[in-house]
Write a protein that holds these residues in place. Sequence first.
Motif, PDB file in Angstrom:
ATOM      1  N   GLU A 107     -38.357  66.328  -4.484  1.00  0.00           N
ATOM      2  CA  GLU A 107     -38.184  65.001  -3.885  1.00  0.00           C
ATOM      3  C   GLU A 107     -36.839  64.397  -4.276  1.00  0.00           C
ATOM      4  N   ASP A 108     -36.446  64.560  -5.536  1.00  0.00           N
ATOM      5  CA  ASP A 108     -35.163  64.008  -5.986  1.00  0.00           C
ATOM      6  C   ASP A 108     -34.001  64.670  -5.256  1.00  0.00           C
ATOM      7  N   ARG A 109     -34.052  66.011  -5.126  1.00  0.00           N
ATOM      8  CA  ARG A 109     -32.983  66.706  -4.409  1.00  0.00           C
ATOM      9  C   ARG A 109     -32.927  66.266  -2.958  1.00  0.00           C
ATOM     10  N   ALA A 110     -34.107  66.104  -2.344  1.00  0.00           N
ATOM     11  CA  ALA A 110     -34.153  65.670  -0.948  1.00  0.00           C
ATOM     12  C   ALA A 110     -33.566  64.267  -0.802  1.00  0.00           C
ATOM     13  N   HIS A 111     -33.871  63.399  -1.774  1.00  0.00           N
ATOM     14  CA  HIS A 111     -33.347  62.030  -1.728  1.00  0.00           C
ATOM     15  C   HIS A 111     -31.826  62.028  -1.855  1.00  0.00           C
ATOM     16  N   GLU A 112     -31.301  62.864  -2.756  1.00  0.00           N
ATOM     17  CA  GLU A 112     -29.852  62.953  -2.920  1.00  0.00           C
ATOM     18  C   GLU A 112     -29.191  63.474  -1.648  1.00  0.00           C
ATOM     19  N   GLN A 113     -29.814  64.490  -1.020  1.00  0.00           N
ATOM     20  CA  GLN A 113     -29.263  65.038   0.217  1.00  0.00           C
ATOM     21  C   GLN A 113     -29.293  64.008   1.340  1.00  0.00           C
ATOM     22  N   GLU A 114     -30.382  63.238   1.400  1.00  0.00           N
ATOM     23  CA  GLU A 114     -30.491  62.210   2.435  1.00  0.00           C
ATOM     24  C   GLU A 114     -29.403  61.148   2.264  1.00  0.00           C
ATOM     25  N   GLN A 115     -29.134  60.773   1.005  1.00  0.00           N
ATOM     26  CA  GLN A 115     -28.092  59.780   0.755  1.00  0.00           C
ATOM     27  C   GLN A 115     -26.725  60.326   1.160  1.00  0.00           C
ATOM     28  N   GLU A 116     -26.459  61.586   0.810  1.00  0.00           N
ATOM     29  CA  GLU A 116     -25.188  62.194   1.167  1.00  0.00           C
ATOM     30  C   GLU A 116     -25.034  62.303   2.682  1.00  0.00           C
ATOM     31  N   GLN A 117     -26.133  62.714   3.364  1.00  0.00           N
ATOM     32  CA  GLN A 117     -26.083  62.822   4.828  1.00  0.00           C
ATOM     33  C   GLN A 117     -25.916  61.449   5.470  1.00  0.00           C
ATOM     34  N   ALA A 118     -26.528  60.433   4.864  1.00  0.00           N
ATOM     35  CA  ALA A 118     -26.392  59.082   5.409  1.00  0.00           C
ATOM     36  C   ALA A 118     -24.953  58.602   5.306  1.00  0.00           C
ATOM     37  N   ARG A 119     -24.307  58.915   4.165  1.00  0.00           N
ATOM     38  CA  ARG A 119     -22.905  58.531   4.017  1.00  0.00           C
ATOM     39  C   ARG A 119     -22.025  59.251   5.032  1.00  0.00           C
ATOM     40  N   GLU A 120     -22.297  60.561   5.226  1.00  0.00           N
ATOM     41  CA  GLU A 120     -21.501  61.322   6.193  1.00  0.00           C
ATOM     42  C   GLU A 120     -21.713  60.798   7.611  1.00  0.00           C
ATOM     43  N   ARG A 121     -22.976  60.450   7.944  1.00  0.00           N
ATOM     44  CA  ARG A 121     -23.259  59.931   9.291  1.00  0.00           C
ATOM     45  C   ARG A 121     -22.574  58.580   9.496  1.00  0.00           C
ATOM     46  N   THR A 122     -22.576  57.753   8.434  1.00  0.00           N
ATOM     47  CA  THR A 122     -21.936  56.449   8.546  1.00  0.00           C
ATOM     48  C   THR A 122     -20.439  56.608   8.801  1.00  0.00           C
ATOM     49  N   GLU A 123     -19.831  57.558   8.088  1.00  0.00           N
ATOM     50  CA  GLU A 123     -18.401  57.809   8.303  1.00  0.00           C
ATOM     51  C   GLU A 123     -18.133  58.307   9.716  1.00  0.00           C
TER      52      GLU A 123
END
Length: 237
Positions: A107-123
């Motif tokens: 779950e922690d790894r998935a949360h970190e990946q989701e945050q990273e993907q969210a930042r990339e999508r925002t950019e």
Amino acid sequence: MANRTGNLAEPTDRRRCTAHKKGTDGGKGDRCRAWALKGQTVCRSHGGKAPQNLKAGQRRIAEERAMGLMETYGRKIETTASEALLDEVKWTAGHVAWLRDRVREIEDRAHEQEQEQARERTEDDDRWGRGSRRGEENPLVWGITRYKSGGDDHGTTEEAAPNIWLRLYQSERTHLVKVCAAAISAGIEERKVRMAEQHGALVAQVIRAILADLQLTTEQQARVPDVVPRHLRALAS
């Protein structure tokens, strides 16, 4: 008969295909002598290559590997039914805690990946003026269930399926509830309380006998209610 690695050795009974050949009269014939595919009970000729059987075989292999990491088997020891049941409660509780940590790591790894993907999508959205897209599926309930490198149906298949660690965690939690219920039903906790009470009464009897033999002065006897309980509490802790 050769297995899929080309080994000409005969399969052991455990690894041998459990299917039977058709008899000359159309009935059930001799048991197949081929190697069963890994994680399965049948060979490729008797349904082992079917997609659902391949998927089930991969799941069994993954479960066996995970169970191998989770459990360590030791030598036979002398015990009683009550002790064995209490040990099972403790071991199972430990398994549940260990598996819970594995699930949390996912779950922690998935949360970190989701945050990273969210930042990339925002950019990307800021750069191209696009709306946000839906994030990746949670790996605890979504993942790769099939991968094939050749043939017309080659590629990777992803679908909704519980992660192996999540399945083991849920299964072990169910087992913990069962062994706890069995321990309660067997009256183990009540017996432990009675044993503790009997032990306490025996200790009190011994202390009274010791104090009587010491022939304490009046001043020393007055300190007994404070000194003795204090040391007993220290011993219990």
